[in-house]
Design a protein around this motif. Structure first.
Motif, PDB file in Angstrom:
ATOM      1  N   MET A 114      60.203  45.098  51.213  1.00  0.00           N
ATOM      2  CA  MET A 114      59.268  45.774  50.326  1.00  0.00           C
ATOM      3  C   MET A 114      59.166  45.125  48.962  1.00  0.00           C
ATOM      4  SD  MET A 114      59.801  49.823  51.136  1.00  0.00           S
ATOM      5  CE  MET A 114      59.646  50.474  52.800  1.00  0.00           C
ATOM      6  N   LYS A 115      60.015  44.167  48.679  1.00  0.00           N
ATOM      7  CA  LYS A 115      59.983  43.506  47.370  1.00  0.00           C
ATOM      8  C   LYS A 115      58.659  42.784  47.137  1.00  0.00           C
ATOM      9  CE  LYS A 115      64.985  42.826  47.054  1.00  0.00           C
ATOM     10  NZ  LYS A 115      66.087  41.828  46.961  1.00  0.00           N
ATOM     11  N   ASN A 116      57.981  42.400  48.218  1.00  0.00           N
ATOM     12  CA  ASN A 116      56.711  41.687  48.094  1.00  0.00           C
ATOM     13  C   ASN A 116      55.504  42.611  48.091  1.00  0.00           C
ATOM     14  OD1 ASN A 116      58.009  39.152  48.106  1.00  0.00           O
ATOM     15  ND2 ASN A 116      58.148  39.205  50.337  1.00  0.00           N
ATOM     16  N   ASN A 117      55.741  43.905  48.231  1.00  0.00           N
ATOM     17  CA  ASN A 117      54.642  44.868  48.274  1.00  0.00           C
ATOM     18  C   ASN A 117      54.435  45.519  46.910  1.00  0.00           C
ATOM     19  OD1 ASN A 117      56.055  45.194  51.244  1.00  0.00           O
ATOM     20  ND2 ASN A 117      53.824  45.206  51.316  1.00  0.00           N
ATOM     21  N   THR A 118      53.152  45.779  46.604  1.00  0.00           N
ATOM     22  CA  THR A 118      52.803  46.426  45.346  1.00  0.00           C
ATOM     23  C   THR A 118      52.061  47.725  45.640  1.00  0.00           C
ATOM     24  OG1 THR A 118      52.608  44.295  44.232  1.00  0.00           O
ATOM     25  CG2 THR A 118      51.573  46.177  43.157  1.00  0.00           C
ATOM     26  N   VAL A 119      52.492  48.798  44.950  1.00  0.00           N
ATOM     27  CA  VAL A 119      51.858  50.100  45.095  1.00  0.00           C
ATOM     28  C   VAL A 119      51.149  50.430  43.790  1.00  0.00           C
ATOM     29  CG1 VAL A 119      52.198  52.554  45.587  1.00  0.00           C
ATOM     30  CG2 VAL A 119      53.657  50.834  46.698  1.00  0.00           C
ATOM     31  N   LEU A 120      49.889  50.824  43.894  1.00  0.00           N
ATOM     32  CA  LEU A 120      49.076  51.186  42.731  1.00  0.00           C
ATOM     33  C   LEU A 120      48.947  52.706  42.657  1.00  0.00           C
ATOM     34  CD1 LEU A 120      47.122  50.626  40.378  1.00  0.00           C
ATOM     35  CD2 LEU A 120      45.302  50.314  42.081  1.00  0.00           C
ATOM     36  N   PHE A 121      49.326  53.274  41.510  1.00  0.00           N
ATOM     37  CA  PHE A 121      49.231  54.716  41.270  1.00  0.00           C
ATOM     38  C   PHE A 121      48.088  54.967  40.285  1.00  0.00           C
ATOM     39  CE2 PHE A 121      53.555  53.763  42.457  1.00  0.00           C
ATOM     40  CZ  PHE A 121      53.874  54.756  43.379  1.00  0.00           C
ATOM     41  N   GLU A 171      52.126  49.329  39.979  1.00  0.00           N
ATOM     42  CA  GLU A 171      51.038  49.192  39.024  1.00  0.00           C
ATOM     43  C   GLU A 171      50.501  50.594  38.753  1.00  0.00           C
ATOM     44  OE1 GLU A 171      49.878  46.638  37.381  1.00  0.00           O
ATOM     45  OE2 GLU A 171      51.017  45.027  38.365  1.00  0.00           O
ATOM     46  N   PHE A 172      50.028  50.816  37.515  1.00  0.00           N
ATOM     47  CA  PHE A 172      49.566  52.150  37.128  1.00  0.00           C
ATOM     48  C   PHE A 172      48.197  52.053  36.458  1.00  0.00           C
ATOM     49  CE2 PHE A 172      54.174  52.081  37.162  1.00  0.00           C
ATOM     50  CZ  PHE A 172      54.502  53.195  37.919  1.00  0.00           C
ATOM     51  N   ALA A 173      47.325  53.001  36.808  1.00  0.00           N
ATOM     52  CA  ALA A 173      45.989  53.044  36.217  1.00  0.00           C
ATOM     53  C   ALA A 173      45.640  54.484  35.866  1.00  0.00           C
ATOM     54  CB  ALA A 173      44.961  52.473  37.194  1.00  0.00           C
ATOM     55  N   GLU A 223      38.026  53.018  37.380  1.00  0.00           N
ATOM     56  CA  GLU A 223      37.554  51.721  36.890  1.00  0.00           C
ATOM     57  C   GLU A 223      38.725  50.790  36.602  1.00  0.00           C
ATOM     58  OE1 GLU A 223      34.526  54.864  35.899  1.00  0.00           O
ATOM     59  OE2 GLU A 223      36.707  54.653  35.700  1.00  0.00           O
ATOM     60  N   GLU A 224      39.749  51.325  35.980  1.00  0.00           N
ATOM     61  CA  GLU A 224      40.939  50.514  35.675  1.00  0.00           C
ATOM     62  C   GLU A 224      41.646  50.094  36.958  1.00  0.00           C
ATOM     63  OE1 GLU A 224      45.129  50.751  33.110  1.00  0.00           O
ATOM     64  OE2 GLU A 224      43.714  52.441  33.079  1.00  0.00           O
ATOM     65  N   ALA A 225      41.661  50.979  37.933  1.00  0.00           N
ATOM     66  CA  ALA A 225      42.303  50.672  39.220  1.00  0.00           C
ATOM     67  C   ALA A 225      41.620  49.494  39.907  1.00  0.00           C
ATOM     68  CB  ALA A 225      42.273  51.900  40.119  1.00  0.00           C
ATOM     69  N   LEU A 226      40.286  49.470  39.886  1.00  0.00           N
ATOM     70  CA  LEU A 226      39.541  48.383  40.523  1.00  0.00           C
ATOM     71  C   LEU A 226      39.805  47.047  39.832  1.00  0.00           C
ATOM     72  CD1 LEU A 226      36.115  50.154  41.189  1.00  0.00           C
ATOM     73  CD2 LEU A 226      37.882  49.568  42.863  1.00  0.00           C
ATOM     74  N   LYS A 227      39.944  47.066  38.501  1.00  0.00           N
ATOM     75  CA  LYS A 227      40.267  45.832  37.780  1.00  0.00           C
ATOM     76  C   LYS A 227      41.654  45.324  38.160  1.00  0.00           C
ATOM     77  CE  LYS A 227      37.352  46.809  33.766  1.00  0.00           C
ATOM     78  NZ  LYS A 227      37.329  47.093  32.300  1.00  0.00           N
ATOM     79  N   ILE A 228      42.596  46.238  38.312  1.00  0.00           N
ATOM     80  CA  ILE A 228      43.961  45.852  38.712  1.00  0.00           C
ATOM     81  C   ILE A 228      43.940  45.252  40.115  1.00  0.00           C
ATOM     82  CG2 ILE A 228      46.239  46.763  39.329  1.00  0.00           C
ATOM     83  CD1 ILE A 228      45.922  48.766  37.014  1.00  0.00           C
ATOM     84  N   MET A 229      43.150  45.828  40.999  1.00  0.00           N
ATOM     85  CA  MET A 229      43.097  45.341  42.382  1.00  0.00           C
ATOM     86  C   MET A 229      42.462  43.957  42.474  1.00  0.00           C
ATOM     87  SD  MET A 229      42.502  48.663  44.774  1.00  0.00           S
ATOM     88  CE  MET A 229      43.110  47.741  46.169  1.00  0.00           C
ATOM     89  N   GLU A 230      41.576  43.643  41.529  1.00  0.00           N
ATOM     90  CA  GLU A 230      40.969  42.307  41.536  1.00  0.00           C
ATOM     91  C   GLU A 230      41.989  41.227  41.191  1.00  0.00           C
ATOM     92  OE1 GLU A 230      37.717  42.413  38.839  1.00  0.00           O
ATOM     93  OE2 GLU A 230      36.409  43.591  40.178  1.00  0.00           O
TER      94      GLU A 230
END
Length: 339
Positions: free
Chosen positions: A1-8, A31-33, A37-44
């Motif tokens: 799981m060290k290579n996985n990223t979770v966005l909240f 990652e936190f948003a 709109e902020e979430a989509l920028k982080i995902m890019e």
């Protein structure tokens, strides 16, 4: 799981702060948003494995965000963390986007949220691994199909080679038995020598390999053969067709026959003129060589007696060697090969 990223994603700063503190010891990346709109920028900018989002947010709500993520990032696992408690609202969300888990607020971090996040990461990794395995299987299937096709083609060519050798040898034996040259020992032995030479030429080209070629390739190879074997150029080559048509066939054998023909014909003729042309039909394109030969005045005219033998060997590549006309000064021959 060290290579996985979770966005909240949540517009409530207290919930984001609580998640930061509660998940600080977890090995997956976070990652936190505070908005869709902020979430989509982080995902890019980041490769996200799992998104955990609230549903009630200003401007862009969670459902709109998840729809956009489903279209652009279909592999991302989606978890809803929301205060919705009415069953119709929950079902509407699940039906419109592929939700992995739905967690109602308030939630228990250790007993509920963290186990679900880890399940989501495992599900994501299994999905990605499955896609990799599927792609690898498809790649191997394509490779195996190509190998099988190639093997079948080689087997088919080997079978054709065997049949050609058997047919050719039988035709040669029949020719020798019925040859009218047996009354002329010198000519008969000349024919035997020719049969041995052209038979060896054919055997040296086995196994049969078909390839693409065009007029330019033929002209270049004939020109190279002449320059390497004759001090003066005794051959004139003309191209009748303006288009450089592509052919497919046993090019190696074709050139072996042509160079052998040039070798034998120049023993009795001092000039050869090749005119290359083609004729297209619905299924095939026929390659023609119209060959004009100017005879040496001192030569003994036994070249024409070799035409039946040329024809026997030429048939291996679906060709026909025939005399068009003959007069005291010129013999005009046609070597016709079909592809």
């Amino acid at each position: 799981m060290k290579n996985n990223t979770v966005l909240f994603v949540d517009d409530d700063t207290h919930i984001i702060s609580s998640l930061r503190r509660g998940l600080i010891d977890e090995e997956f990346k976070k990652e936190f948003a505070y908005s869709g709109e902020e979430a989509l920028k982080i995902m890019e900018k980041n490769k996200i494995s799992v998104i955990v989002t609230d549903m009630r947010m200003p401007k862009m709500n969670g459902l709109t965000l998840l729809k956009m993520i489903s279209e652009k990032y279909p592999d991302v696992v989606k978890v809803v963390l929301s205060g919705y408690t009415q069953i119709p609202q929950i079902l509407a969300t699940i039906n419109q986007v592929n939700i992995f888990k739905f967690i109602a607020k308030p939630w228990n971090l250790e007993e509920e949220l963290i186990p679900i996040i880890k399940q989501s990461i495992e599900y994501y990794n299994l999905t990605i691994e499955r896609e990799k395995m599927k792609a690898e299987i498809e790649r191997k299937n394509t490779l195996y199909t190509q190998i099988l096709k190639s093997s079948n083609e080689k087997f088919s060519n080997m079978h054709k080679d065997y049949e050609n050798i058997r047919t050719l040898d039988q035709n040669i034996l029949n020719y020798i038995k019925n040859s009218s040259t047996q009354g002329n020992p010198n000519l008969f032995h000349a024919h035997l020598d020719f049969i041995e030479e052209i038979h060896k030429k054919y055997m040296d080209t086995l196994p049969t390999v078909t390839t693409n070629f065009d007029f330019k390739k033929i002209i270049t190879e004939i020109s190279n053969y002449i320059s390497q074997n004759y001090s003066k150029n005794p051959i004139e080559i003309q191209l009748k067709d303006e288009k450089n048509i592509q052919f497919h066939g046993n090019y190696k054998l074709l050139m072996a026959y042509l160079t052998l023909f040039i070798k034998h014909s120049l023993r009795q003729y001092h000039t050869l003129k090749f005119t290359l042309s083609s004729e297209s039909s619905k299924d095939t394109t026929t390659l023609f060589f119209i060959i004009e030969l100017m005879k040496n005045s001192s030569s003994k005219d036994n070249f024409m007696s070799f035409i039946p033998l040329w024809n026997q060997f030429c048939q291996i590549i679906n060709g026909q060697f025939e005399l068009i006309k003959e007069n005291p000064d010129y013999n005009i021959l046609s070597l016709k090969i079909k592809f």
